[in-house]
Design a protein around this motif. Structure first.
Motif, PDB file in Angstrom:
ATOM      1  N   LEU A   1      23.998  14.635  29.825  1.00 45.49           N
ATOM      2  CA  LEU A   1      23.643  14.648  31.270  1.00 45.49           C
ATOM      3  C   LEU A   1      22.690  13.657  32.173  1.00 45.49           C
ATOM      4  N   ILE A   2      21.270  13.611  31.026  1.00 41.33           N
ATOM      5  CA  ILE A   2      20.439  13.160  31.404  1.00 41.33           C
ATOM      6  C   ILE A   2      20.494  11.459  31.396  1.00 41.33           C
ATOM      7  N   GLU A   3      21.195  10.349  30.494  1.00 39.89           N
ATOM      8  CA  GLU A   3      21.996   9.475  30.705  1.00 39.89           C
ATOM      9  C   GLU A   3      22.599   9.174  31.540  1.00 39.89           C
ATOM     10  N   LEU A   4      23.235  10.279  32.055  1.00 34.37           N
ATOM     11  CA  LEU A   4      24.349   9.645  33.307  1.00 34.37           C
ATOM     12  C   LEU A   4      23.150   9.371  34.156  1.00 34.37           C
ATOM     13  N   MET A   5      22.230  10.785  34.356  1.00 32.12           N
ATOM     14  CA  MET A   5      21.281  10.729  35.566  1.00 32.12           C
ATOM     15  C   MET A   5      20.552   9.279  35.675  1.00 32.12           C
ATOM     16  N   THR A   6      20.265   9.189  33.999  1.00 28.79           N
ATOM     17  CA  THR A   6      19.220   7.995  34.006  1.00 28.79           C
ATOM     18  C   THR A   6      19.896   6.366  34.387  1.00 28.79           C
ATOM     19  N   THR A   7      21.561   6.523  34.769  1.00 29.00           N
ATOM     20  CA  THR A   7      22.398   5.237  34.907  1.00 29.00           C
ATOM     21  C   THR A   7      22.178   4.955  35.993  1.00 29.00           C
ATOM     22  N   TRP A   8      22.624   6.505  36.939  1.00 30.12           N
ATOM     23  CA  TRP A   8      22.808   6.939  38.146  1.00 30.12           C
ATOM     24  C   TRP A   8      22.031   6.686  39.152  1.00 30.12           C
ATOM     25  N   PHE A   9      20.588   7.096  38.924  1.00 29.75           N
ATOM     26  CA  PHE A   9      18.937   6.130  39.080  1.00 29.75           C
ATOM     27  C   PHE A   9      19.494   5.030  39.043  1.00 29.75           C
ATOM     28  N   ASP A  10      19.559   4.078  37.974  1.00 26.58           N
ATOM     29  CA  ASP A  10      19.391   2.888  38.001  1.00 26.58           C
ATOM     30  C   ASP A  10      20.083   2.173  39.500  1.00 26.58           C
ATOM     31  N   ASP A  11      21.132   2.596  39.147  1.00 24.38           N
ATOM     32  CA  ASP A  11      21.984   2.511  39.928  1.00 24.38           C
ATOM     33  C   ASP A  11      21.575   2.213  41.918  1.00 24.38           C
ATOM     34  N   VAL A  12      20.980   3.175  41.716  1.00 17.83           N
ATOM     35  CA  VAL A  12      20.226   3.516  43.035  1.00 17.83           C
ATOM     36  C   VAL A  12      18.422   2.403  43.204  1.00 17.83           C
ATOM     37  N   GLN A  13      17.865   2.983  42.138  1.00 20.70           N
ATOM     38  CA  GLN A  13      17.450   1.755  42.384  1.00 20.70           C
ATOM     39  C   GLN A  13      17.069   0.143  42.879  1.00 20.70           C
ATOM     40  N   ARG A  14      18.523   0.215  41.845  1.00 24.85           N
ATOM     41  CA  ARG A  14      19.101  -0.929  42.638  1.00 24.85           C
ATOM     42  C   ARG A  14      19.595  -1.582  44.135  1.00 24.85           C
ATOM     43  N   MET A  15      19.761  -0.030  44.812  1.00 24.43           N
ATOM     44  CA  MET A  15      20.260  -0.535  46.109  1.00 24.43           C
ATOM     45  C   MET A  15      19.105  -0.688  46.303  1.00 24.43           C
TER      46      MET A  15
END
Length: 186
Positions: free
Chosen positions: A139-153
């Protein structure tokens, strides 16, 4: 806080109270709030005077805010004092806070979980513990991947995404239905 307007006094007071809920002390929250709403960079003496804090408390608070990358250090021509300001853009502050919380809280937890998942369970209790840790890790890995995507937006795209709210769920359900109708082909 006698030199502060009622509006600023209220904001600074609220940030002080909220600071303890966010994991920082009251003084640091108040210092940050004052710097954030100030139209000009402030030096430590000005902050101490306006908030009626000791100079040493202000210095320690400024060091903590610098460590969190929430304030910028400035030097003015002809003045040896250090001045501090904060990014005025709320999105930039949010991104900085999210990055710092990730670095300080999430990454150490992921590291611990990765190491734990390398262990061989020695009992049924350890097997259950590892299974639960694996779920937390995933779950944390999934969230951090999503966070990385969001940070690039960019800010506009991120704002649109946030405004969509639960409409995202309907969009995902719609795309799932389209996949079923088209036989899973796109």
């Amino acid at each position: 806080m006698n030199a502060l307007s009622p509006l600023v006094r209220s904001f600074v007071g609220h940030f002080g109270e909220m600071g303890s809920r966010w994991g920082i002390n009251r003084t640091v929250g108040q210092i940050y709030a004052l710097i954030f709403v100030s139209p000009v960079a402030l030096n430590a003496d000005e902050i101490a005077e306006r908030l009626e804090f000791s100079r040493s408390n202000v210095s320690m608070g400024l060091k903590e805010l610098q460590a969190w990358r929430l304030v910028n250090l400035r030097h003015l021509p002809g003045d040896r004092r250090e001045y501090f300001d904060a990014p005025a853009e709320a999105w930039e502050i949010f991104r900085t806070l999210a990055e710092e919380r990730r670095r300080r809280e999430i990454e150490p937890t992921l590291s611990m979980l990765r190491n734990a998942l390398l262990e061989d369970p020695s009992s049924d209790a350890d097997r259950v513990a590892l299974e639960r840790m694996r779920g937390m890790h995933d779950l944390i890995e999934l969230m951090t991947t999503w966070f990385d995507d969001v940070q690039r937006m960019d800010q506009q795209t991120l704002a649109k995404l946030m405004k969509m709210g639960s409409k995202v769920q309907r969009l995902l359900e719609f795309t799932d239905k389209v996949k079923v109708v088209s036989g899973g082909k796109r």
